[in-house]
Design a protein around this motif. Structure first.
Motif, PDB file in Angstrom:
ATOM      1  N   ARG A   2      24.527 -12.756 -21.873  1.00  0.00           N
ATOM      2  CA  ARG A   2      23.721 -13.957 -21.656  1.00  0.00           C
ATOM      3  C   ARG A   2      24.635 -15.074 -21.163  1.00  0.00           C
ATOM      4  O   ARG A   2      25.580 -15.472 -21.843  1.00  0.00           O
ATOM      5  N   CYS A   3      24.350 -15.574 -19.992  1.00  0.00           N
ATOM      6  CA  CYS A   3      25.132 -16.661 -19.428  1.00  0.00           C
ATOM      7  C   CYS A   3      24.325 -17.953 -19.453  1.00  0.00           C
ATOM      8  O   CYS A   3      23.102 -17.942 -19.633  1.00  0.00           O
ATOM      9  N   LEU A   4      25.013 -19.061 -19.242  1.00  0.00           N
ATOM     10  CA  LEU A   4      24.334 -20.350 -19.209  1.00  0.00           C
ATOM     11  C   LEU A   4      23.521 -20.509 -17.933  1.00  0.00           C
ATOM     12  O   LEU A   4      23.918 -20.046 -16.863  1.00  0.00           O
ATOM     13  N   THR A   5      22.402 -21.177 -18.050  1.00  0.00           N
ATOM     14  CA  THR A   5      21.682 -21.596 -16.859  1.00  0.00           C
ATOM     15  C   THR A   5      22.484 -22.703 -16.176  1.00  0.00           C
ATOM     16  O   THR A   5      23.392 -23.311 -16.778  1.00  0.00           O
ATOM     17  N   ASP A   6      22.175 -22.982 -14.929  1.00  0.00           N
ATOM     18  CA  ASP A   6      22.862 -24.071 -14.230  1.00  0.00           C
ATOM     19  C   ASP A   6      22.682 -25.392 -14.966  1.00  0.00           C
ATOM     20  O   ASP A   6      23.617 -26.201 -15.050  1.00  0.00           O
ATOM     21  N   LYS A   7      21.494 -25.599 -15.509  1.00  0.00           N
ATOM     22  CA  LYS A   7      21.216 -26.840 -16.239  1.00  0.00           C
ATOM     23  C   LYS A   7      22.091 -26.960 -17.484  1.00  0.00           C
ATOM     24  O   LYS A   7      22.662 -28.028 -17.766  1.00  0.00           O
ATOM     25  N   PHE A  12      27.000 -28.782 -20.609  1.00  0.00           N
ATOM     26  CA  PHE A  12      28.297 -28.584 -21.255  1.00  0.00           C
ATOM     27  C   PHE A  12      29.380 -29.384 -20.536  1.00  0.00           C
ATOM     28  O   PHE A  12      30.228 -30.013 -21.189  1.00  0.00           O
ATOM     29  N   GLN A  13      29.384 -29.375 -19.226  1.00  0.00           N
ATOM     30  CA  GLN A  13      30.363 -30.156 -18.466  1.00  0.00           C
ATOM     31  C   GLN A  13      30.295 -31.629 -18.840  1.00  0.00           C
ATOM     32  O   GLN A  13      31.326 -32.286 -19.031  1.00  0.00           O
ATOM     33  N   SER A  14      29.082 -32.160 -18.941  1.00  0.00           N
ATOM     34  CA  SER A  14      28.922 -33.585 -19.254  1.00  0.00           C
ATOM     35  C   SER A  14      29.467 -33.924 -20.631  1.00  0.00           C
ATOM     36  O   SER A  14      29.975 -35.034 -20.857  1.00  0.00           O
ATOM     37  N   LEU A  15      29.404 -32.973 -21.561  1.00  0.00           N
ATOM     38  CA  LEU A  15      29.959 -33.187 -22.903  1.00  0.00           C
ATOM     39  C   LEU A  15      31.479 -33.062 -22.897  1.00  0.00           C
ATOM     40  O   LEU A  15      32.184 -33.815 -23.573  1.00  0.00           O
ATOM     41  N   LYS A  78      31.143 -12.842 -15.889  1.00  0.00           N
ATOM     42  CA  LYS A  78      31.685 -12.518 -17.211  1.00  0.00           C
ATOM     43  C   LYS A  78      31.250 -13.520 -18.275  1.00  0.00           C
ATOM     44  O   LYS A  78      31.564 -13.345 -19.457  1.00  0.00           O
ATOM     45  N   CYS A  79      30.565 -14.585 -17.858  1.00  0.00           N
ATOM     46  CA  CYS A  79      30.057 -15.601 -18.798  1.00  0.00           C
ATOM     47  C   CYS A  79      31.202 -16.246 -19.583  1.00  0.00           C
ATOM     48  O   CYS A  79      31.126 -16.413 -20.804  1.00  0.00           O
ATOM     49  N   VAL A  80      32.255 -16.610 -18.869  1.00  0.00           N
ATOM     50  CA  VAL A  80      33.439 -17.203 -19.491  1.00  0.00           C
ATOM     51  C   VAL A  80      33.771 -18.514 -18.786  1.00  0.00           C
ATOM     52  O   VAL A  80      33.760 -18.599 -17.557  1.00  0.00           O
ATOM     53  N   MET A  81      34.088 -19.534 -19.581  1.00  0.00           N
ATOM     54  CA  MET A  81      34.407 -20.860 -19.071  1.00  0.00           C
ATOM     55  C   MET A  81      35.818 -21.242 -19.489  1.00  0.00           C
ATOM     56  O   MET A  81      36.272 -20.876 -20.565  1.00  0.00           O
ATOM     57  N   THR A 211      28.288 -16.109 -23.837  1.00  0.00           N
ATOM     58  CA  THR A 211      27.409 -15.113 -24.446  1.00  0.00           C
ATOM     59  C   THR A 211      27.488 -15.210 -25.965  1.00  0.00           C
ATOM     60  O   THR A 211      26.466 -15.242 -26.658  1.00  0.00           O
ATOM     61  N   HIS A 212      28.711 -15.283 -26.488  1.00  0.00           N
ATOM     62  CA  HIS A 212      28.887 -15.398 -27.935  1.00  0.00           C
ATOM     63  C   HIS A 212      28.330 -16.724 -28.456  1.00  0.00           C
ATOM     64  O   HIS A 212      27.732 -16.767 -29.542  1.00  0.00           O
ATOM     65  N   MET A 213      28.537 -17.797 -27.703  1.00  0.00           N
ATOM     66  CA  MET A 213      28.000 -19.092 -28.117  1.00  0.00           C
ATOM     67  C   MET A 213      26.478 -19.046 -28.208  1.00  0.00           C
ATOM     68  O   MET A 213      25.885 -19.496 -29.201  1.00  0.00           O
ATOM     69  N   LEU A 214      25.823 -18.494 -27.200  1.00  0.00           N
ATOM     70  CA  LEU A 214      24.367 -18.429 -27.187  1.00  0.00           C
ATOM     71  C   LEU A 214      23.837 -17.510 -28.280  1.00  0.00           C
ATOM     72  O   LEU A 214      22.779 -17.767 -28.869  1.00  0.00           O
ATOM     73  N   GLN A 215      24.568 -16.448 -28.589  1.00  0.00           N
ATOM     74  CA  GLN A 215      24.156 -15.558 -29.678  1.00  0.00           C
ATOM     75  C   GLN A 215      24.171 -16.283 -31.014  1.00  0.00           C
ATOM     76  O   GLN A 215      23.253 -16.134 -31.833  1.00  0.00           O
TER      77      GLN A 215
END
Length: 297
Positions: A2-7, A12-15, A78-81, A211-215
């Motif tokens: 599970r990856c983040l949506t663009d929104k 997250f960037q804004s935070l 890979k859903c990694v930032m 993915t882990h964060m959303l889980q």
């Protein structure tokens, strides 16, 4: 995966790019709009919003980095930032998680603290000014743990609570210190710190597995929506310290004579001997360095 949506990536960037003070102003306005100003206590060191669900969520607003990242990269496959300037997902991931939970229409009590990384300054100020929660709390959840499915209880030794938390898909692990180490014994309520997806924290190689964060966010939502949420008291673990380590028992002043400070090579925090692992340095083969449990990889 599970990856983040663009929104949500933009959220997250804004935070991530905000200073601690800037983030506190933003969050104060955000929770006041959602809870009402009469339900939110805003102080220099913390924000405390009183909710309708008898569980408190905790995240800290500071990071270990002196400046905030301006270049944030996200691998959507890979859903990694990450960021070469230090992402600061410890603990902007926790802040993000709480916002997403509130956006889902849930309204637990919420605590945002300052300066956790230098000794839980905000948490200490909170319990000094608010010696007991304003409304009944069944337990406290901190979202400030590395990895994917850890649940850490620090010095709260409540086996029933541990078993309960593990039913939501977490596994007990060991940790050294966080805000709930201060809040829970003061408020006499059990607390747990849950994995929120980051790894290699306190370093410029820190990454966030979304993915882990959303889980974890999904699991916490389930915890908040349990009917008749059970209450768990804070039961302090009792240790007896001696020359060869620690065993359960009754502490005495003489037992502390052996304790020395050991500085973790990675995060720089000080620990007692039983809290660190000795490792031969790679750069200086004859030198022994020490790593705390959170920094051992």
């Amino acid at each position: 995966m599970r990856c983040l949506t663009d929104k949500d990536y933009k959220l997250f960037q804004s935070l991530a790019v905000l200073s601690q003070d800037g983030l506190k102003k933003t969050l104060a306005q955000y929770v006041q709009n959602r809870y009402g100003e009469d339900k939110v206590l805003v102080r220099k060191e913390y924000i405390y919003a009183v909710g309708d669900i008898p569980i408190a969520l905790v995240a800290h607003m500071d990071t270990v980095f002196k400046t905030q990242p301006q270049n944030i990269f996200y691998d959507k496959d890979k859903c990694v930032m990450w960021s070469p300037e230090g992402l600061g997902a410890d603990d902007r991931a926790g802040v993000f998680a709480i916002i997403k939970i509130l956006q889902a229409g849930l309204r637990p009590s919420v605590i945002f603290t300052t300066d956790e990384e230098i000794g839980a300054v905000g948490a200490e100020k909170l319990v000094a000014e608010v010696p007991q929660p304003y409304t009944e709390l069944k337990y406290v959840i901190q979202l400030d743990r590395r990895g994917s499915n850890d649940c850490v209880f620090y010095d709260c030794d409540n086996p029933t609570f541990i078993e309960y938390v593990e039913t939501f898909g977490f596994a007990e692990n060991w940790g050294s210190f966080s805000d709930i180490s201060v809040i829970c014994p003061a408020w006499k309520v059990a607390g747990v710190n849950l994995s929120i997806g980051y790894d290699d924290e306190h370093s410029f190689t820190e990454i966030l597995n979304t993915t882990h964060m959303l889980q974890t966010i999904s699991k916490v939502k389930k915890m908040l929506q349990v009917e008749n949420i059970p209450a768990f008291e804070y039961i302090p673990a009792i240790y007896k310290y001696g020359k060869y380590g620690s065993i359960y028992g009754s502490p005495g002043w003489d037992d502390w004579s052996w304790v020395e400070d050991y500085k973790c090579e990675k995060c720089g925090k000080k620990f007692t001997e039983y809290e660190v692992l000795p490792i031969i340095s790679k750069t200086a083969p004859y030198k022994t360095v020490y790593y705390c449990g959170d920094c051992c990889v």
